[in-house]
Write a protein that holds these residues in place. Sequence first.
Motif, PDB file in Angstrom:
ATOM      1  N   PRO A 338       0.835  -1.204   0.000  1.00 59.28           N
ATOM      2  CA  PRO A 338       0.000   0.000   0.000  1.00 59.28           C
ATOM      3  C   PRO A 338       0.868   1.251   0.000  1.00 59.28           C
ATOM      4  O   PRO A 338       1.902   1.301   0.663  1.00 59.28           O
ATOM      5  CB  PRO A 338      -0.802  -0.107   1.298  1.00 59.28           C
ATOM      6  N   LEU A 547     -15.147   7.313   8.495  1.00 65.09           N
ATOM      7  CA  LEU A 547     -13.944   7.098   7.671  1.00 65.09           C
ATOM      8  C   LEU A 547     -13.862   8.108   6.526  1.00 65.09           C
ATOM      9  O   LEU A 547     -12.784   8.376   5.999  1.00 65.09           O
ATOM     10  CB  LEU A 547     -13.936   5.678   7.095  1.00 65.09           C
ATOM     11  N   ILE A 554      -8.183   7.216  12.689  1.00 64.24           N
ATOM     12  CA  ILE A 554      -9.349   6.321  12.635  1.00 64.24           C
ATOM     13  C   ILE A 554      -9.136   5.239  11.589  1.00 64.24           C
ATOM     14  O   ILE A 554      -8.832   5.532  10.433  1.00 64.24           O
ATOM     15  CB  ILE A 554     -10.643   7.094  12.291  1.00 64.24           C
ATOM     16  N   SER A 555      -9.302   3.971  12.003  1.00 67.22           N
ATOM     17  CA  SER A 555      -9.131   2.886  11.036  1.00 67.22           C
ATOM     18  C   SER A 555     -10.275   1.885  11.130  1.00 67.22           C
ATOM     19  O   SER A 555     -10.939   1.759  12.151  1.00 67.22           O
ATOM     20  CB  SER A 555      -7.793   2.181  11.259  1.00 67.22           C
ATOM     21  N   TRP A 556     -10.480   1.177  10.052  1.00 67.13           N
ATOM     22  CA  TRP A 556     -11.535   0.175   9.934  1.00 67.13           C
ATOM     23  C   TRP A 556     -11.041  -1.173  10.448  1.00 67.13           C
ATOM     24  O   TRP A 556      -9.938  -1.586  10.146  1.00 67.13           O
ATOM     25  CB  TRP A 556     -11.952   0.065   8.459  1.00 67.13           C
TER      26      TRP A 556
ATOM     27  N   LEU B 111      -8.981   3.098   5.506  1.00 62.43           N
ATOM     28  CA  LEU B 111     -10.289   3.098   4.850  1.00 62.43           C
ATOM     29  C   LEU B 111     -10.788   1.692   4.544  1.00 62.43           C
ATOM     30  O   LEU B 111     -11.922   1.505   4.128  1.00 62.43           O
ATOM     31  CB  LEU B 111     -10.207   3.888   3.528  1.00 62.43           C
ATOM     32  N   ALA B 114      -7.108  -1.092   1.293  1.00 57.31           N
ATOM     33  CA  ALA B 114      -5.804  -1.726   1.061  1.00 57.31           C
ATOM     34  C   ALA B 114      -5.473  -2.568   2.289  1.00 57.31           C
ATOM     35  O   ALA B 114      -5.975  -2.323   3.374  1.00 57.31           O
ATOM     36  CB  ALA B 114      -4.733  -0.663   0.834  1.00 57.31           C
ATOM     37  N   LYS B 115      -4.633  -3.570   2.083  1.00 57.88           N
ATOM     38  CA  LYS B 115      -4.246  -4.446   3.192  1.00 57.88           C
ATOM     39  C   LYS B 115      -2.846  -4.103   3.678  1.00 57.88           C
ATOM     40  O   LYS B 115      -1.938  -3.946   2.871  1.00 57.88           O
ATOM     41  CB  LYS B 115      -4.256  -5.908   2.731  1.00 57.88           C
ATOM     42  N   TYR B 116      -2.701  -4.024   4.985  1.00 59.10           N
ATOM     43  CA  TYR B 116      -1.368  -3.830   5.545  1.00 59.10           C
ATOM     44  C   TYR B 116      -0.627  -5.161   5.401  1.00 59.10           C
ATOM     45  O   TYR B 116      -1.194  -6.211   5.678  1.00 59.10           O
ATOM     46  CB  TYR B 116      -1.485  -3.429   7.019  1.00 59.10           C
TER      47      TYR B 116
END
Lengths: 600, 197
Positions: A338, A547, A554-556, B111, B114-116
């Motif tokens: 990412p 979000l 703030i995270s999902w 959000l 995407a994946k960590y």
Amino acid sequence: MKEIMQGNSAIARGAWEAGVTVAAAYPGTPSSEILKEIADNYPEIYAEWAPNEKVSVEVASGAAIAGARCMASMKHVGMNVAADPFMTLAYTGIKGGFVIVIADDPNVHSSQNEQDSRNWARFAKVPMLEPGDAQECKDFTKIGYEISEKFDTPVILRTETRVAHSDSPVELENRVESKIPLGLDPKQAPKYVMVPFNVRERRKVVEDRMEKLSAYADEFKYNVMEINDPNIGVITSGVSYLYTKDVFPNYSYLKLGMVWPLPKKMIADFYKKVKKVIIVEELDPFLETEIKALGYKVWHGKDVIPNMYELDPMIVEKSLLGKKYKASKPRIAAGDLPRRPPNMCAGCSHRPMFYALKKLGAFVFGDIGCYTLATAPPLQALHTTVCMGAGVGEAHGAIKAMGKEGLGKIVAVLGDSTFLHSGVTPLMDVVYNKGASTTIVLDNRITGMTGHQEHPGTGFTVRQEPTNMIDYETLGKAVGVKHIRKIDPYNIKETMKVVKEEMDRDAPSLILCVDSPCVMLKREKRKFQAATYTIDTDKCRGCKVCLDIGCPAISWQEGAGATVDGHKRKGTVFINKDQCAGCEVCAQVCKFEAIVPGAK
Amino acid sequence: MIDNNKVTNIFLSGVGGQGTILASNILAEVFLKAGYDVKKSEVHGMAQRGGDVTTHFRFGKKVYSPLIKYGDVDFLLSFELLEALRYINWVKPEGKIVINKQEILPSGVNLGVAKYPQDVEKSFKKYFKDNVWVLNGQEMARKLGNIQAANVVLLGAFSNFFPEMKEEQFIDAIKTLLAPKLHDLNVKAFYEGRKTI
């Protein structure tokens, strides 16, 4: 004594050692540290943040005409703003030495375009020096003043990100005061008053000066020839020399310290000493075009070296070796990870404003600053960025084009520093030409993105002395804006109401954000109701509305479940208390009262 | 061990606000004082926090380029897991790596789009075997009283790769570059990290 210095610090040191007494700048990455260093470390130099680059050049040139050694520094796009006085200063000349520092940004690390400032030297017919490391930054700055006074011309010192923001050892020397006496001579008016009659005289001086500078370039001690392998010779300058030398230490080199004008005799000599010539330069084929125009063959140049983005040792090696280049095998594909784009800080006052603008469906004519990041997901609420101040004029033009159709849909936003830089003039235009656009000043009390530089609206000079603080309401009134509103951007409902009213209005309006300083600013801290907020997982339905504000805290978190009163959910959100600033924006957007003050 | 006949390449990576640049400044100070030529280059900018920050640091008898050649990194010091993985291809096969065990989520991950990356430690172990050290810098710093010192904890661990350099040389550099009120904390943080490798 040797000290590690950043290229920018070394330029500041060079100015001090050269006896400079006046320095002015507008901040811009990667040039900003030059003036800050001068202000912090060299009290002998008067230093100021000017409202824009044009003003910085004008201030410095006034000092030069009075006989002082002076400096103006800016980033590449700043030179576009300063071009007006600069192009004519090439005609008037100076009296005290004048060095203009332009810092380019190849690869556009933080800019709105990628332009090669070497073209300014050719365009304006002035000499340009290009250092490659911090020691050269200092040395070239000092010799810049000698050249400036010897040839009565402004001198450009051109750096770029990897020079301005690189650190290497610098040998420190003492300051030597300028020998030119201060004073203004009215008899010199024909030299400085550029009315056509005088311009025609000066025009000859400019051409004559270039001839002399060209001869000087052949003797210039920082144009260096290094003959090793006689088969391959590289003509290069600045940091490109360092990248090339690193991977091809045995090639021969002609390293230009002065990139304009070119040392024609030296080039001829180099061509006699080596069989094939390669030109390694970043961005435009500047040297290549000129050397080819002198009638020489170039074995390799922009046919293999990229003409965009920055170079590095790998790119130089790969380009020059072609198919013979062996790259190390990648262990993971970089595309799989990412990206980490910059983001507005947690608690930033720009976030609720752009959330409100998005909710209103406004087309936002933007500007350049931290708030430009509002164009990224999830906010996606800023729709143009051209240059500082442009959004104000663009919004006006769009409404003129669309007529009544444009009302209620269009707004211009810009920061406090950019408003003063070049937002006031288009605002005058809006009023003068009976426009109807709305201009929002996101006043965060500082020049944020470049690292907190003062400006005429903060109430402090570069040396932190208190000074007059601009009152934007009075300024707006003076320009002729009748509808001036003040809003607290952290109050989203109220913000939406006011912005809507003003966008609908068939008259110019100015909206000023108040009590919303940059969260990183220590001097003016906004007091929020709570230190941090947390998610009440009994209530969070996982609707993801919070979000949408794009807060980094703030995270999902995926995971099926349900609220206490039985609403099913696919996950909840989580607030990182180490990052949360307590701005309460997320609590305002949550419909289920699931965001509450306090840490868990 | 330092090979004095070649340039040593150190790459530091992290996220804005973690102290990546300060750590590289300390290294530069140490090696300059030890008599080496040094060059350092960093990229930051675009907003105050949250973007990636990288520093190239090189020392040797004579250093030309401020940037390291791709694939030529001898030592990687990363303050964040994803920012370590992003530069895994830059490290030489025999390179040594210190990573801070911290996840700072980029916006796409926040959000949920995407994946960590998972198992960052495993990915490094696969290619670099025993030359990888993963430490919980901010936990160690938190115990000392301030998580801000995590960068110096990591630097302490990293300092072991250069046995020619004495502890005092690092301590002197820390004291030169930090305000006096931060000396005690950061000197402790350095020793705490230094014990770990």
